[in-house]
Design an enzyme around this catalytic site. Sequence first.
Site, PDB file in Angstrom:
ATOM      1  N   HIS A 116      -3.486   7.482   2.767  1.00  8.90           N
ATOM      2  CA  HIS A 116      -3.862   6.197   2.165  1.00  8.90           C
ATOM      3  C   HIS A 116      -5.240   5.796   2.693  1.00  8.90           C
ATOM      4  O   HIS A 116      -5.529   5.949   3.881  1.00  8.90           O
ATOM      5  CB  HIS A 116      -2.808   5.145   2.538  1.00  8.90           C
ATOM      6  CG  HIS A 116      -3.188   3.760   2.123  1.00  8.90           C
ATOM      7  ND1 HIS A 116      -3.543   3.448   0.825  1.00  8.90           N
ATOM      8  CD2 HIS A 116      -3.301   2.595   2.837  1.00  8.90           C
ATOM      9  CE1 HIS A 116      -3.827   2.157   0.760  1.00  8.90           C
ATOM     10  NE2 HIS A 116      -3.700   1.620   1.964  1.00  8.90           N
TER      11      HIS A 116
ATOM     12  N   CYS B 237       0.810  -1.230   0.000  1.00  7.21           N
ATOM     13  CA  CYS B 237       0.000   0.000   0.000  1.00  7.21           C
ATOM     14  C   CYS B 237       0.842   1.278   0.000  1.00  7.21           C
ATOM     15  O   CYS B 237       0.299   2.369  -0.174  1.00  7.21           O
ATOM     16  CB  CYS B 237      -0.955   0.010   1.185  1.00  7.21           C
ATOM     17  SG  CYS B 237      -2.276  -1.189   1.002  1.00  7.21           S
TER      18      CYS B 237
ATOM     19  N   ASN C  55     -10.281   0.315  -0.438  1.00  4.65           N
ATOM     20  CA  ASN C  55      -8.820   0.377  -0.448  1.00  4.65           C
ATOM     21  C   ASN C  55      -8.314  -0.142  -1.801  1.00  4.65           C
ATOM     22  O   ASN C  55      -8.363  -1.337  -2.066  1.00  4.65           O
ATOM     23  CB  ASN C  55      -8.272  -0.465   0.709  1.00  4.65           C
ATOM     24  CG  ASN C  55      -6.752  -0.430   0.799  1.00  4.65           C
ATOM     25  OD1 ASN C  55      -6.069   0.080  -0.102  1.00  4.65           O
ATOM     26  ND2 ASN C  55      -6.212  -0.969   1.867  1.00  4.65           N
TER      27      ASN C  55
HETATM   28  O1  UT7 Z   1      -3.960  -1.005   3.370  1.00  2.00           O
HETATM   29  C1  UT7 Z   1      -3.048  -1.935   3.895  1.00  2.00           C
HETATM   30  C2  UT7 Z   1      -3.156  -2.095   5.325  1.00  2.00           C
HETATM   31  N1  UT7 Z   1      -4.410  -2.657   5.748  1.00  2.00           N
HETATM   32  C3  UT7 Z   1      -5.066  -2.039   6.720  1.00  2.00           C
HETATM   33  O2  UT7 Z   1      -4.660  -0.969   7.104  1.00  2.00           O
HETATM   34  C4  UT7 Z   1      -6.254  -2.716   7.297  1.00  2.00           C
HETATM   35  C5  UT7 Z   1      -6.208  -2.559   8.775  1.00  2.00           C
HETATM   36  N2  UT7 Z   1      -7.283  -3.265   9.472  1.00  2.00           N
HETATM   37  C6  UT7 Z   1      -8.567  -2.850   9.424  1.00  2.00           C
HETATM   38  O3  UT7 Z   1      -8.921  -1.921   8.736  1.00  2.00           O
HETATM   39  C7  UT7 Z   1      -9.528  -3.517  10.370  1.00  2.00           C
HETATM   40  O4  UT7 Z   1      -8.809  -4.323  11.250  1.00  2.00           O
HETATM   41  C8  UT7 Z   1     -10.619  -4.391   9.667  1.00  2.00           C
HETATM   42  C9  UT7 Z   1     -11.580  -3.492   8.933  1.00  2.00           C
HETATM   43  C10 UT7 Z   1      -9.962  -5.378   8.712  1.00  2.00           C
HETATM   44  C11 UT7 Z   1     -11.409  -5.159  10.716  1.00  2.00           C
HETATM   45  O5  UT7 Z   1     -11.959  -4.258  11.676  1.00  2.00           O
HETATM   46  P1  UT7 Z   1     -11.723  -4.485  13.239  1.00  2.00           P
HETATM   47  O6  UT7 Z   1     -12.466  -3.421  13.924  1.00  2.00           O
HETATM   48  O7  UT7 Z   1     -10.251  -4.574  13.477  1.00  2.00           O
HETATM   49  O8  UT7 Z   1     -12.430  -5.857  13.485  1.00  2.00           O
HETATM   50  P2  UT7 Z   1     -11.818  -7.208  14.096  1.00  2.00           P
HETATM   51  O9  UT7 Z   1     -11.007  -7.913  13.080  1.00  2.00           O
HETATM   52  O10 UT7 Z   1     -11.211  -6.886  15.416  1.00  2.00           O
HETATM   53  O11 UT7 Z   1     -13.157  -8.012  14.337  1.00  2.00           O
HETATM   54  C12 UT7 Z   1     -14.175  -7.560  15.233  1.00  2.00           C
HETATM   55  C13 UT7 Z   1     -15.368  -8.498  15.125  1.00  2.00           C
HETATM   56  C14 UT7 Z   1     -14.979  -9.955  15.164  1.00  2.00           C
HETATM   57  O12 UT7 Z   1     -16.018 -10.660  15.846  1.00  2.00           O
HETATM   58  P3  UT7 Z   1     -15.845 -11.054  17.395  1.00  2.00           P
HETATM   59  O13 UT7 Z   1     -14.612 -11.901  17.462  1.00  2.00           O
HETATM   60  O14 UT7 Z   1     -15.703  -9.752  18.123  1.00  2.00           O
HETATM   61  O15 UT7 Z   1     -17.110 -11.788  17.674  1.00  2.00           O
HETATM   62  C15 UT7 Z   1     -14.968 -10.379  13.726  1.00  2.00           C
HETATM   63  O16 UT7 Z   1     -15.196 -11.739  13.539  1.00  2.00           O
HETATM   64  O17 UT7 Z   1     -16.014  -8.309  13.853  1.00  2.00           O
HETATM   65  C16 UT7 Z   1     -16.084  -9.553  13.151  1.00  2.00           C
HETATM   66  N3  UT7 Z   1     -15.949  -9.287  11.737  1.00  2.00           N
HETATM   67  C17 UT7 Z   1     -16.975  -8.967  10.934  1.00  2.00           C
HETATM   68  N4  UT7 Z   1     -18.281  -8.831  11.169  1.00  2.00           N
HETATM   69  C18 UT7 Z   1     -19.089  -8.471  10.142  1.00  2.00           C
HETATM   70  C19 UT7 Z   1     -14.792  -9.286  10.998  1.00  2.00           C
HETATM   71  N5  UT7 Z   1     -15.083  -8.970   9.721  1.00  2.00           N
HETATM   72  C20 UT7 Z   1     -16.423  -8.773   9.654  1.00  2.00           C
HETATM   73  C21 UT7 Z   1     -17.307  -8.405   8.619  1.00  2.00           C
HETATM   74  N6  UT7 Z   1     -18.613  -8.267   8.904  1.00  2.00           N
HETATM   75  N7  UT7 Z   1     -16.870  -8.177   7.352  1.00  2.00           N
END
Ligand code: UT7
Length: 336
Positions: free
Chosen positions: A256, A116, A286
């Site tokens: 970004h 990225c 993204n």
């Molecule tokens: O560009 C290159 C670099 N990449 C990035 O910068 C991405 C960085 N990461 C992110 O933007 C975020 O971490 C994500 C958008 C990928 C995920 O958001 P988050 O707030 O970090 O969520 P999480 O992975 O901590 O998951 C929270 C909860 C989980 O459920 P539990 O364990 O709390 O029950 C996940 O299973 O949300 C759940 N979850 C979803 N729920 C609905 C994960 N993905 C989804 C989804 N829809 N698509």
Amino acid sequence: MTKITAAITAVGKYVPEHTLTNKELESMVDTNDEWITTRTGIKERRILKEEGAGTSFMAIRAAEDLLNKSGVNASEIEVVIVATATPDLPVASTAAYTASKIGAINAFSYDLQAACSSFLYAMSTASRYIESGRYKKVLVIGADKMSSIIDYTDRATCIIFGDGAGAVLFEPNSENLGLQDEYLRSDGIGREYLKIEAGGSILPSSEETVKKGQHFVHQEGRTVFKFAVSNMADVAEKMLVRNHLTKEDIQWLVPHQANKRIIEATANRVGLEEEKVMMNIHKYGNTTSATLPLLLADYEKDLKKGDNLIFAAFGGGFTWGAIYLKWAYNSKNQTT
Ligand code: UT7
């Protein structure tokens, strides 16, 4: 002797027509519009559907948009850099193909890959060519067909990424506009958290790797998020401190577009209000190497000669950094 700086003098863009909405994703994986919107800021993303079309399809169109708008003749371009994490082919240069297709017959060209941060690093590289005095027209294209490496059954990644391309032209400037300062970083510990496991020299693709889905992007979202928030904010702040700039001196943050929450955290750290933060994540998601030039293309009409811009990016590797650049022209479609 007048100091030569490297200024952006034209921009162009291309995004595919097909739109993939959050609503449609609800029927593909266990997710919902509300979760995606509040956690990422994304409402829809573009997907390249044309049969047999790769990243160059978009890169060529973004470059042609730039050439049409600026009136620059492609034969004058001396270097073409395509910043991409999704080249057309693993070996043959996407930039060489793109350069030939747009008629940049006098240019040499190559791809630059830093996930990225590819476009940010390419801005740095292009600027050195210009500052050296040897080159007068360097075209930098950021393009990625992320849909080619996304598993549309994995809700952790398929909601985030989209396809697109943007292009900028760097030319010499004698008014001290253009790139002023940069701080680029990398840390290899990050490759555990955001990667495509197979298809490289460690684990070449095989029937087995395809069965396991190892040709798709995998990320530990939460870990990447934490690193992105602190590092993007750190480098953006460094640009201000090192150049004795206050938040009032900055007209635009160009961050970004990975997650609206990461963008807001970076803006908060440097004290910039929402109106000064470029944002189009809601409509494109993204697009990896294309996020920064797509922002410039979307906001070109609002940019004024002399505006101070702070670019910041974070990506796989890990790679990250910030650039301080003074905008060099008023757009023909200037808003007042
Ligand atoms: O560009 C290159 C670099 N990449 C990035 O910068 C991405 C960085 N990461 C992110 O933007 C975020 O971490 C994500 C958008 C990928 C995920 O958001 P988050 O707030 O970090 O969520 P999480 O992975 O901590 O998951 C929270 C909860 C989980 O459920 P539990 O364990 O709390 O029950 C996940 O299973 O949300 C759940 N979850 C979803 N729920 C609905 C994960 N993905 C989804 C989804 N829809 N698509």
